[in-house]
Structure formats: structure tokens, C-alpha cells
Scaffold this motif. Structure first.
Motif, PDB file in Angstrom:
ATOM      1  N   GLU A  43       0.857  -1.189   0.000  1.00 42.83           N
ATOM      2  CA  GLU A  43       0.000   0.000   0.000  1.00 42.83           C
ATOM      3  C   GLU A  43       0.892   1.237   0.000  1.00 42.83           C
ATOM      4  OE1 GLU A  43      -3.117   0.042   2.936  1.00 42.83           O
ATOM      5  OE2 GLU A  43      -3.454  -2.129   2.756  1.00 42.83           O
ATOM      6  N   LEU A  44       0.626   2.118  -0.927  1.00 44.45           N
ATOM      7  CA  LEU A  44       1.424   3.333  -1.089  1.00 44.45           C
ATOM      8  C   LEU A  44       0.733   4.524  -0.439  1.00 44.45           C
ATOM      9  CD1 LEU A  44       3.707   5.052  -2.522  1.00 44.45           C
ATOM     10  CD2 LEU A  44       2.083   5.288  -4.416  1.00 44.45           C
ATOM     11  N   ILE A  99       2.379   6.705  -8.471  1.00 44.60           N
ATOM     12  CA  ILE A  99       1.327   5.693  -8.389  1.00 44.60           C
ATOM     13  C   ILE A  99       1.424   4.633  -9.470  1.00 44.60           C
ATOM     14  CG2 ILE A  99      -0.227   7.379  -7.334  1.00 44.60           C
ATOM     15  CD1 ILE A  99      -1.734   7.515  -9.998  1.00 44.60           C
ATOM     16  N   LEU A 100       2.366   4.791 -10.394  1.00 40.82           N
ATOM     17  CA  LEU A 100       2.516   3.825 -11.476  1.00 40.82           C
ATOM     18  C   LEU A 100       2.767   2.433 -10.901  1.00 40.82           C
ATOM     19  CD1 LEU A 100       2.666   3.645 -14.589  1.00 40.82           C
ATOM     20  CD2 LEU A 100       5.152   3.854 -14.373  1.00 40.82           C
ATOM     21  N   VAL A 105      -3.456   2.926  -3.265  1.00 43.40           N
ATOM     22  CA  VAL A 105      -2.881   4.252  -3.054  1.00 43.40           C
ATOM     23  C   VAL A 105      -3.696   5.051  -2.049  1.00 43.40           C
ATOM     24  CG1 VAL A 105      -2.098   6.389  -4.126  1.00 43.40           C
ATOM     25  CG2 VAL A 105      -2.074   4.264  -5.448  1.00 43.40           C
ATOM     26  N   HIS A 106      -3.015   5.550  -1.007  1.00 38.41           N
ATOM     27  CA  HIS A 106      -3.588   6.503  -0.059  1.00 38.41           C
ATOM     28  C   HIS A 106      -2.942   7.867  -0.315  1.00 38.41           C
ATOM     29  CE1 HIS A 106      -5.135   3.115   2.336  1.00 38.41           C
ATOM     30  NE2 HIS A 106      -3.916   2.578   2.251  1.00 38.41           N
ATOM     31  N   PHE A 107      -3.588   8.923   0.187  1.00 42.19           N
ATOM     32  CA  PHE A 107      -3.043  10.269   0.026  1.00 42.19           C
ATOM     33  C   PHE A 107      -3.067  10.997   1.370  1.00 42.19           C
ATOM     34  CE2 PHE A 107      -4.513   9.016  -4.127  1.00 42.19           C
ATOM     35  CZ  PHE A 107      -3.568   9.543  -5.003  1.00 42.19           C
ATOM     36  N   VAL A 108      -1.932  11.606   1.720  1.00 38.89           N
ATOM     37  CA  VAL A 108      -1.826  12.389   2.961  1.00 38.89           C
ATOM     38  C   VAL A 108      -1.167  13.719   2.623  1.00 38.89           C
ATOM     39  CG1 VAL A 108      -0.825  12.528   5.264  1.00 38.89           C
ATOM     40  CG2 VAL A 108      -1.666  10.324   4.403  1.00 38.89           C
TER      41      VAL A 108
END
Length: 254
Positions: A43-44, A99-100, A105-108
Motif C-alpha cells: 500500500e502506497l 502511483i505507477l 494508493v492513499h493520500f496524505v
């Protein structure tokens, strides 16, 4: 005597505010965002810094995310003396690369970084079609603008700051107010530790630069306040813990 001193005191206060903010905004982009490689269950977290900072400003936050098992791609973009379009173009390119091939994908985002993330998700959702979109956490983000930016709008500091700095005001010219609502799981963290130097510019709780009210979104899934100042949010352990909890559970720990 008092009449003579008042203009001097006012000038001193304004100068102090500008100096304080110059310290808050000091910094520059230091290096290109490093791109991780992924395993199927990875998980990114795309991590975005605030105004006048760089990826180095988020190093401790990034490490805490890594310690929790996340891959991290820290954005590193110029945000002083540039336009809104320049910031969004640069960050969009970096996020596309981050994200490639990412499975999830999470965003902070801290401060301006939250607006950068909102703008990307508004315009580039198609880029995430091959990845599972996770959670979004906005930390001290001026979603409705900053009253302090209003106060300093005509100052030399804003001239130096450029178009992106001027877009942090409230009202119709605010970047945050011109972004669309997102149909995603969004958690918002607001700070409540104000500064005596700037507190007169706010009518309610604030973190010294952004009001609690400004951080809120109508479509947010959860909201929490933490007694921390704006600049210290990226170092604060509770902020990091609550962020990680939200990424894991889709809610904050109340």
C-alpha cells in the motif's frame, strides 16, 4: 506619548508577523520524489508537504508511515514565487510517477499539500483506475483559505510568495474554495494550538496559520482536532498515529 507609541507598536507587530511567517515558509525543493517498487499487497502513501517546504520537511512523518508498513512517495515541489498552475502541473507529474503500478494508493497532505492532493484527485482519477484508491487525510489544510493570508494579502511577503501564496486567501479567490467535492473517504485533522502573534486574525480556534473552521469539508468522512500548531503537525506523534489509524480503519480513533 501613547499616541506616538501606538503606530510604532503596530509596525512592530506587523514586522514580527512577517518575520514569523518567513520562518514558516522558509525552505525549498531539495530533490526529486523517490519512486518505490511494489509487491502485490503493498500500500502506497503519497505524502505532500506544505507551502515553502520540501520533502525533507516530511521525513519524520514519512518514516512513521514506513514503520507502519506503508510504501511512501514524498512529493518535492517548488511553492514560493510560482503560480497555482505551475504547482499543480509539477505535483501532478510527480504523483503520476508515484502511483505507477501501485496496488493501492492513499493520500496524505499537510497544509497546501492537502489542496495539491484534492486538485489531483479532482482532475486525475482516471490515472488511478489500475490501483485501488484508499483513504485521504488532510492535515491543517486551508480548505476554505486562511484568514492570516487575508491579513497579509497586500504585504511584500505575498509578493515574494507568488500566485500560489495568494491562492491561500479566503473567499472566491481561494484555491480550496474552487476545488470540487470528492466522493472519497476523507479524514481531516485540525490543530488548535494558536500563536499569540497571529491569534487576533482569527475569530475561533486555530493552529496559528489556519482556522479549525477552514479545515472542514462538507464531504469529509471524519474529523478530529489535536492540540498542535500548524508547523509542528508534521512532527507530532499523535497526528501521525491518527493518520495511520485512519488509513487502516477509515476513521479516526475518538
Amino acid at each position: 506619548m501613547r499616541e506616538k507609541l501606538e503606530p510604532i507598536m503596530r509596525k512592530s507587530i506587523v514586522t514580527s508577523i512577517l518575520f514569523f511567517l518567513s520562518l514558516q515558509l522558509a525552505g525549498c525543493a531539495s530533490s526529486a520524489a523517490s519512486l518505490p517498487t511494489y509487491k502485490p499487497d503493498d500500500e502506497l502513501v503519497v505524502l505532500a508537504h506544505g507551502l515553502g517546504r520540501s520533502d525533507w520537511a516530511m521525513w519524520r512523518f514519512a518514516q512513521r508511515l514506513k514503520d507502519a508498513g506503508y510504501k511512501v512517495c514524498s512529493l518535492d515541489y517548488q511553492s514560493i514565487g510560482v503560480s497555482v498552475a505551475e504547482v499543480l502541473t509539477e505535483t501532478s507529474t510527480q504523483i503520476d510517477a508515484c502511483i505507477l503500478n501501485a496496488p493501492k494508493v492513499h493520500f496524505v497532505g499537510h497544509s497546501l499539500g492537502g489542496l495539491v492532493i484534492r486538485a489531483y484527485l479532482q482532475n486525475k482519477t482516471h490515472k488511478l483506475q489500475k490501483a485501488k484508491i484508499g483513504e485521504v487525510v488532510l492535515i491543517g489544510t486551508p480548505n476554505k483559505g486562511s484568514e492570516l493570508a487575508d491579513h497579509l494579502n497586500d504585504s511584500w511577503l505575498m509578493e515574494i510568495g507568488g500566485g500560489i501564496s495568494r491562492a491561500l486567501v479566503t473567499g472566491t479567490r481561494s484555491l480550496g474554495n474552487n476545488l470540487n467535492a470528492l466522493d472519497m473517504n476523507i479524514g481531516v485533522i485540525a490543530g488548535t494550538k494558536s500563536f499569540a502573534l497571529t491569534n487576533a486574525n482569527f475569530t475561533g480556534p486555530n493552529d496559528g496559520l489556519v482556522s479549525v473552521a477552514s479545515t472542514k469539508l462538507d464531504t469529509m468522512s471524519d474529523f478530529i482536532t489535536i492540540e498542535v500548531s500548524h508547523s509542528m503537525m508534521r512532527y507530532n506523534q499523535e497526528v501521525a498515529q491518527q493518520t495511520i489509524y485512519f488509513l487502516q480503519k477509515g476513521m479516526f480513533k475518538h
